[in-house]
Design a protein around this motif. Structure first.
Motif, short mmCIF file in Angstrom:
data_model
loop_
_atom_site.label_atom_id
_atom_site.label_comp_id
_atom_site.label_asym_id
_atom_site.label_seq_id
_atom_site.Cartn_x
_atom_site.Cartn_y
_atom_site.Cartn_z
N GLN A 23 0.85 -1.19 0.00
CA GLN A 23 0.00 0.00 0.00
C GLN A 23 0.89 1.24 0.00
OE1 GLN A 23 -3.06 0.00 2.94
NE2 GLN A 23 -3.83 2.02 2.39
N THR A 24 0.96 1.89 -1.12
CA THR A 24 1.77 3.10 -1.28
C THR A 24 0.91 4.16 -1.97
OG1 THR A 24 2.65 2.29 -3.39
CG2 THR A 24 3.93 1.80 -1.41
N GLY A 25 1.48 5.34 -2.24
CA GLY A 25 0.63 6.38 -2.79
C GLY A 25 1.36 7.43 -3.59
N THR A 26 0.57 8.41 -4.03
CA THR A 26 1.06 9.58 -4.75
C THR A 26 0.43 10.81 -4.11
OG1 THR A 26 1.22 8.35 -6.83
CG2 THR A 26 1.17 10.75 -6.99
N THR A 27 1.24 11.81 -3.80
CA THR A 27 0.74 13.05 -3.20
C THR A 27 1.03 14.21 -4.13
OG1 THR A 27 1.16 12.20 -0.97
CG2 THR A 27 0.89 14.57 -1.20
N ILE A 28 0.01 14.99 -4.43
CA ILE A 28 0.15 16.14 -5.33
C ILE A 28 -0.37 17.38 -4.62
CG2 ILE A 28 -0.55 17.15 -7.54
CD1 ILE A 28 -0.78 14.33 -8.66
N GLY A 29 0.42 18.47 -4.67
CA GLY A 29 0.06 19.70 -3.99
C GLY A 29 -0.99 20.51 -4.73
N SER A 30 -1.03 21.81 -4.43
CA SER A 30 -2.02 22.72 -5.01
C SER A 30 -1.49 23.39 -6.27
CB SER A 30 -2.40 23.80 -3.99
OG SER A 30 -2.96 23.23 -2.84
N ASP A 31 -2.41 23.78 -7.14
CA ASP A 31 -2.09 24.57 -8.34
C ASP A 31 -1.09 23.87 -9.25
OD1 ASP A 31 -3.76 26.82 -7.55
OD2 ASP A 31 -2.25 27.21 -6.01
N VAL A 32 -1.20 22.57 -9.32
CA VAL A 32 -0.35 21.78 -10.22
C VAL A 32 -1.06 21.61 -11.55
CG1 VAL A 32 0.72 19.51 -10.58
CG2 VAL A 32 0.75 20.58 -8.30
N ILE A 33 -0.32 21.77 -12.64
CA ILE A 33 -0.86 21.56 -13.99
C ILE A 33 -0.21 20.31 -14.57
CG2 ILE A 33 -1.09 22.49 -16.32
CD1 ILE A 33 -1.00 25.29 -15.08
N VAL A 34 -1.04 19.36 -14.95
CA VAL A 34 -0.57 18.09 -15.52
C VAL A 34 -1.13 18.01 -16.93
CG1 VAL A 34 -0.48 15.59 -15.23
CG2 VAL A 34 -0.63 17.07 -13.20
N ARG A 35 -0.26 18.17 -17.91
CA ARG A 35 -0.71 18.21 -19.30
C ARG A 35 -0.90 16.79 -19.86
NH1 ARG A 35 -1.66 23.24 -21.80
NH2 ARG A 35 -2.46 21.71 -23.27
N GLU A 36 -1.27 16.74 -21.14
CA GLU A 36 -1.70 15.49 -21.76
C GLU A 36 -0.61 14.40 -21.68
OE1 GLU A 36 -3.62 19.01 -23.76
OE2 GLU A 36 -1.58 18.45 -23.19
N ASN A 37 -1.08 13.17 -21.42
CA ASN A 37 -0.24 11.96 -21.49
C ASN A 37 0.89 11.91 -20.47
OD1 ASN A 37 -1.63 10.87 -23.87
ND2 ASN A 37 -0.67 12.58 -24.96
N VAL A 38 0.77 12.67 -19.41
CA VAL A 38 1.75 12.58 -18.32
C VAL A 38 1.51 11.30 -17.52
CG1 VAL A 38 2.42 13.60 -16.09
CG2 VAL A 38 2.18 15.05 -18.12
N THR A 39 2.59 10.66 -17.07
CA THR A 39 2.47 9.49 -16.20
C THR A 39 3.20 9.76 -14.89
OG1 THR A 39 4.40 8.49 -17.31
CG2 THR A 39 2.23 7.82 -18.06
N ILE A 40 2.52 9.46 -13.79
CA ILE A 40 3.07 9.63 -12.44
C ILE A 40 2.82 8.32 -11.69
CG2 ILE A 40 3.04 10.96 -10.31
CD1 ILE A 40 1.70 13.25 -11.92
N ASN A 41 3.89 7.59 -11.38
CA ASN A 41 3.74 6.32 -10.67
C ASN A 41 3.72 6.52 -9.16
OD1 ASN A 41 5.89 4.46 -12.97
ND2 ASN A 41 3.76 5.05 -13.15
#
Length: 202
Positions: A23-41
């Motif tokens: 059990q693991t995760g991903t943490t993303i802050g505020s005002d982040v822009i993630v454009r097309e086809n981005v991958t975040i593991n």
């Protein structure tokens, strides 16, 4: 307040054969822009999470691997790619197609030119260019935009001249920097970054 565009993959299992469903995760802050086809593991048991700070821009097709730590105000241009466990400090900017080897660190306010590879740590406040990647001067434009004084820029430049342009072995150059350079937050950050490098400096 994040904006996520089409066809992104966020928080899927890491591309790491050691991962066994923990059990693991991903943490993303505020005002982040993630454009097309981005991958975040997501992270692995090593760190537990992949972390992205505030006001980060990930342009199209960028990849953030497991256990990366991206600080605030970082920009990754199109197709920039991070291996696992990479750490990027605040206000760093990676040009299009930049490749960063696993476990590398990218210092604050660094600019890496498009298409280059980082296989060692890149210390703060510099431009990094070439193949193999090397010191290309300090990031004067970026630092001026962020309010660094003329005196601070001069001290940063003098410090790196001692390290990168000296005929001394780098270990000796580092000791000279510690003994001779004026004490300031920027110089302390440079010296600490180099001192704690595990992969070596470009």
């Amino acid at each position: 307040n994040c904006t996520i565009f089409h066809n992104c993959s966020i928080g899927e299992i890491p591309q790491d054969l050691k991962y066994k469903g923990e059990q693991t995760g991903t943490t993303i802050g505020s005002d982040v822009i993630v454009r097309e086809n981005v991958t975040i593991n997501r992270g692995t048991v090593a760190y537990g999470t992949t972390t992205i700070g505030n006001n980060v821009l990930l342009m199209a097709a960028a990849h953030v691997a497991h256990d990366c730590i991206i600080s605030d105000n970082v920009i990754m241009a199109n197709m920039a790619t991070l291996g696992g466990h990479v750490e990027i400090k605040e206000y760093a900017s990676l040009g299009g197609g930049v490749l960063v080897h696993q476990f590398c660190r990218i210092g604050a306010h660094v600019f890496i030119g498009g298409g280059f590879r980082a296989v060692q740590d890149v210390p703060p406040f510099i431009l990094a260019v070439g193949e193999p990647l090397r010191y290309g001067g300090i990031n004067s434009i970026g630092l001026k935009r962020r309010g660094f004084t003329k005196e601070a820029l001069t001290n940063i430049k003098k410090t790196y001249r001692k390290y990168f342009r000296s005929d001394l072995p780098r270990s000796s150059a580092l000791e000279k920097m510690k003994n001779e350079m004026e004490n300031s937050a920027e110089i302390e950050e440079i010296i600490n970054f180099i001192d704690t490098s595990k992969r070596g400096i470009i």
